[in-house]
Every structure is written in structure tokens, then in C-alpha cells.
Design a protein around this motif. Sequence first.
Motif, mmCIF file in Angstrom:
data_model
loop_
_atom_site.group_PDB
_atom_site.id
_atom_site.type_symbol
_atom_site.label_atom_id
_atom_site.label_comp_id
_atom_site.label_asym_id
_atom_site.label_seq_id
_atom_site.Cartn_x
_atom_site.Cartn_y
_atom_site.Cartn_z
ATOM 1 N N PRO A 263 10.511 80.164 66.294
ATOM 2 C CA PRO A 263 11.753 81.271 64.917
ATOM 3 C C PRO A 263 11.172 81.947 63.852
ATOM 4 O O PRO A 263 10.763 80.671 63.147
ATOM 5 C CB PRO A 263 12.893 79.443 64.492
ATOM 6 N N GLU B 55 14.288 90.891 75.199
ATOM 7 C CA GLU B 55 14.425 89.526 76.597
ATOM 8 C C GLU B 55 13.925 89.525 77.508
ATOM 9 O O GLU B 55 14.010 88.105 78.145
ATOM 10 C CB GLU B 55 16.313 91.194 76.963
ATOM 11 N N LEU C 48 12.778 79.884 97.914
ATOM 12 C CA LEU C 48 12.890 79.369 96.905
ATOM 13 C C LEU C 48 11.628 78.030 96.601
ATOM 14 O O LEU C 48 10.984 78.282 95.639
ATOM 15 C CB LEU C 48 13.810 78.003 97.005
ATOM 16 N N LEU C 49 11.203 77.491 97.473
ATOM 17 C CA LEU C 49 9.565 77.298 97.719
ATOM 18 C C LEU C 49 9.088 78.051 97.354
ATOM 19 O O LEU C 49 8.146 77.558 96.214
ATOM 20 C CB LEU C 49 9.689 76.014 99.246
ATOM 21 N N LEU D 187 4.632 77.675 89.553
ATOM 22 C CA LEU D 187 3.063 76.628 89.285
ATOM 23 C C LEU D 187 1.937 77.602 89.465
ATOM 24 O O LEU D 187 0.582 77.658 88.583
ATOM 25 C CB LEU D 187 2.896 75.608 90.030
ATOM 26 N N THR E 112 15.677 98.213 88.545
ATOM 27 C CA THR E 112 15.923 98.250 86.684
ATOM 28 C C THR E 112 14.994 98.185 85.842
ATOM 29 O O THR E 112 14.020 97.393 85.465
ATOM 30 C CB THR E 112 17.144 96.810 86.238
ATOM 31 N N LYS F 68 12.211 86.736 76.019
ATOM 32 C CA LYS F 68 12.934 85.278 76.551
ATOM 33 C C LYS F 68 12.933 84.647 77.506
ATOM 34 O O LYS F 68 12.875 83.528 78.118
ATOM 35 C CB LYS F 68 14.438 85.713 75.990
ATOM 36 N N VAL F 69 12.967 86.031 78.848
ATOM 37 C CA VAL F 69 12.547 85.334 80.256
ATOM 38 C C VAL F 69 11.558 84.652 80.269
ATOM 39 O O VAL F 69 11.296 83.635 80.374
ATOM 40 C CB VAL F 69 13.033 86.886 81.068
ATOM 41 N N ASN G 231 9.158 78.535 93.631
ATOM 42 C CA ASN G 231 8.712 77.680 92.895
ATOM 43 C C ASN G 231 7.728 77.255 92.777
ATOM 44 O O ASN G 231 6.578 77.017 91.897
ATOM 45 C CB ASN G 231 9.067 76.070 93.045
ATOM 46 N N THR H 85 15.215 95.415 71.945
ATOM 47 C CA THR H 85 16.211 94.807 72.836
ATOM 48 C C THR H 85 15.396 94.819 73.950
ATOM 49 O O THR H 85 15.272 93.797 74.387
ATOM 50 C CB THR H 85 17.431 95.770 72.931
ATOM 51 N N HIS I 166 14.915 95.765 83.389
ATOM 52 C CA HIS I 166 14.984 94.552 82.538
ATOM 53 C C HIS I 166 13.690 94.243 83.923
ATOM 54 O O HIS I 166 12.537 93.320 83.321
ATOM 55 C CB HIS I 166 15.807 94.347 82.767
ATOM 56 N N ALA J 148 11.044 81.388 79.002
ATOM 57 C CA ALA J 148 12.000 80.321 79.783
ATOM 58 C C ALA J 148 10.854 79.265 80.785
ATOM 59 O O ALA J 148 10.993 78.221 81.162
ATOM 60 C CB ALA J 148 13.187 80.826 80.207
ATOM 61 N N LYS K 207 1.261 79.127 86.242
ATOM 62 C CA LYS K 207 0.690 78.628 85.139
ATOM 63 C C LYS K 207 -0.276 78.544 84.785
ATOM 64 O O LYS K 207 -1.243 78.153 83.863
ATOM 65 C CB LYS K 207 2.147 77.302 85.078
#
Lengths: 239, 239
Positions: free
Chosen positions: B74, B59, B156-157, B164, B17, B62-63, B160, B55, B19, B66, B167
Motif C-alpha cells: 500500500p 489493472e 480448468l485443470l 502452479l 482486448t 492487480k490481476v 490451474n 490505468t 487488458h 491476485a 509459480k
Amino acid sequence: MIRPAGNEPEAPESAATLHDLVVGQLRNILLEGEFAAGRRIPEAELCARFGISRTPLREALKVMAAEGLVTLRPNRGAVVTPIDATAIGPIFELKGALEGLIGTLAALRANDAAMTALEEHHHALGEALSRRDQNAYTRLNYAFHQLLAQATGNPLLAQNYEALQQKIWRYRFAVNEFDERLVTSYQEHEHIMVALRARARLDLAERLQEHNRLTGEAMIRAFAEIAEHNPRSKKEKSA
Amino acid sequence: MIRPAGNEPEAPESAATLHDLVVGQLRNILLEGEFAAGRRIPEAELCARFGISRTPLREALKVMAAEGLVTLRPNRGAVVTPIDATAIGPIFELKGALEGLIGTLAALRANDAAMTALEEHHHALGEALSRRDQNAYTRLNYAFHQLLAQATGNPLLAQNYEALQQKIWRYRFAVNEFDERLVTSYQEHEHIMVALRARARLDLAERLQEHNRLTGEAMIRAFAEIAEHNPRSKKEKSA
DNA sequence: TGCCGTCATTTTGCATTCATTTTCACCAAA
DNA sequence: TTTGGTGAAAATGAATGCAAAATGACGGCA
């Protein structure tokens, strides 16, 4: 995010921006299971309910999709991410690693305020157990472990830990059915508190990992039983 | 996400997509450091560059917010989340827990394909070191550890873990300056490979955690030196 | 009866528009 | 020179509009 008791006023929770507010409310709705897993999320309905237009709602949906609580299907809308029993194992596997770290750090760093809050929650857990109040117990349990994660003084850890807790939260209904787990769970919590009070970090880490492992196994077992009693797994429908 | 070599064609990377595509490209831009930390992110410029309207860009922002790569103020726009030396410790602390799990699981589960890819990356790391090619070394190192995380068979590991790594990625410039770390880093990698080939899970977990700890400490030390040579920490400006 | 193609309706994805807020150049006063 | 006010221009946040796609009802046909 999740209140100990069962009463959520769906409060703004002190979100500064509209975006944060919508994300928070949407998260609450999803965690509370208001929309069943796999169900399509009605944009228009939520817009009306929140009194906003589609733009901010869709922004919130994208964020929730990135977290995995929502699944976006191109041109076919958003659905609550379907329940997937095979996802449980990996979640608990990862959570176990965090539990170990939480045990180590909480034993070292938990301050008086954190200890007080933890003791209070532990006490409340005992009362919920004696009342056989599964709902209260589950929520207090969530809050207890979240407090412990915060007691490590590592906000990133607490944040990642909560994300994992939220992923599991939707599966709680399965394990709630089998409440002999509640008794052993509380016993494990007793041991956890002993290790925490003694600041025994290795012991605390082990207790938490063991608690995590047993909880995960109980949940997987519960799902296996559900699947057994409800054998629609393959392509049979009439049978 | 990050290519081993320094050539990124800013490719769509097979995103279905729009996005996903925008999120991916925005992530690349942020990780490559095209916009300095703390700098405001120019919506209009990126819209023109991607050929999209505000738009979908918003979006994506924002992701990313997060995830923490972007900070939303703001009414005052989005900025690249500022560099914060105090954030490094918690990141490595958490990453250490994941390294331990990765070591344990990779030793158990890494299949032949994963082992081959890891050996190749390890070899390339050695070559990058001999060329003193810090850029290549750092990217290969990123890819190596990501491969190892994927070799655990726990998506999932791996996910995640990558979050990190991303980051930390923005802070790499600091530690790149001190390349004696490169030599010891590679020595640690040699030991990691020995443990991995032997499927020695406890040893591998320990080696990875130690490697993580030393890398983190080197980075924190590097930042302390930067702060020392550049003492604008307090409210002095003219001095 | 059951299956498939057609078309109206709804929904989605993104662009555009609009009301607010912020930014910043400019200027007056201390 | 520095401080503080003023207003135009720009940027932000959210609502609305519009083209494309999906959904579902309807009817023809085997």
C-alpha cells in the motif's frame, strides 16, 4: 468469505486497502447471488453503493474476471458469468484431486485447535440437518471443508480449494432442492470424522473423494432434471 | 505462455482486448525474470514501453497480484514477489495432487493429436539433453507437462496446473545449476511415456507424482545449498 | 403490421488530473 | 562520523474527462 449463518453484514472483513475491500465486497455480492447469472453488472450503481469512482471498481472487476466469477465482454460491459451445467463436471473432477490431498495431509497435520473447530462444525451440521435448515447446512458444509483444507497447513492448497468452492457455490440452488442428499451427505460426514479422529489418512482421503464425487453427481443430476422440466435448451420458444 | 526455445518476440499472442494484452506481456516479463525478485516494478517505464497510460497497467498489476506473481504494498508500489524458499514445498505438494489426476485422465482421454505433440516434445527433450541445453530442456519440459494437462480434456485443470507451473518457474535458476538432475529427469520422462503409450493410468499417475516429488526435492535441496554457501540468512552482514 | 436505417443517449475504455503519501537529498546537531 | 529533522521531488491511489462504441427510441417504408 462465507459466513456459516445467513446473516452477512457485508463487513469489510479487515481489508487493508480499498482495492481489497472492493474485491471482497464484490465477491460477496456475486457469491450471494444478488445479481442473477448472466446479468450485466451495473458499474454506476455499484460505484454509488460503494461510494467510489469507476477506477477502483473496474480494477476489482478485472480481478474477479480473472477468477472466472465475472465475464468481461469487450465494449459491452461485465456480466455475472452465466451458469453452465457443463462446467460442473470439470470443477468436481479437479476438486476431487484436492480432496485426496486434503485428506492425506489433514490426517497428518490437523492440530488440536483445528480438530476442535471441525468437531464444532460437524456438530452444528447435525443440528442444521435435524432442523432441515438447508441454508445453514450448506454454509456450514462450506466452512467445514474450508477448515479441513486449512488444517493441512498448506495455505496454497486452502486458497485453491476455496476458489473451487466458490465456483460451485453459485450452483448450490439446484442441489438444495433435493434434500434427501442432505441426509446421505451428513452420513458421509460422519464417516469423514471417524477417519479424521483416527488419523487414518488413506481412509480419510478416500472418504473425502467419495463425498466429493457423490456431491458432484447429485448436482449434475439435479441440473439434468431442471433441464428436463424446463426444456428450453434448443430453439423452441412457443412449443 | 512460455515458448520452448529461448526466443520470445514478446508477441501479442492473439489477445483480443488491451487488458488481456497487457496482462500477457506483463506476465512474460515477470516469468522471464527481466525484473529480479523483490525489485520494484516501475510503472512509468512499463507505461512508456507498452505505449499506454497508468490505468490499464495498474489493472494488469492487480490481476497479477491476485495470482501472486506481484506483491502490492500500500502506497509503496508493486514489487516482483520475493523469492521464498519455504513456498516451494507447498507448491509441489499441491502440484502432486494435480499430477495424479492428470496421469489418470490423460491415460484415458489423450487423443491422437495430443499423443503426437507429446511424442514430439519428448523427442525434443532427448535432443536438448544430449546437447546439455538446460534452457531448452527446461522450456520443453514446461511445455510437455502443459500439453499433458491439456490432454486431460479438463481446461480448468490445465489452467490451474499452469498457474502452479508459473509459480515454480521463477525458481528454476536454482535447480538449473545441478544438471545431473536433468539426466534422471529424462529417465523419468521415458517411464512416463511408456505408461502413457500403454494407457496405464495408475502407473502414469504414479510416475508423474514421483517425477513431481523428485523435482521438488531437488529444487528444495538446491535452495538449501544456496543458503549454505550464502549464509546471509540471519542478521549478519559484516561477519 | 413488421422491418430496417438514423440519431440521441448511455456506457465503455482509457488518458489525464489531482490530492496524499513516500522517498531521498540535504543539512544541522550530538 | 552518525543520527535525526526538513522539504523538494517523485510516486501512488483514486477521481474526473473525453473519444469511441454500443444501446435503444423513433420514424420511414414495404
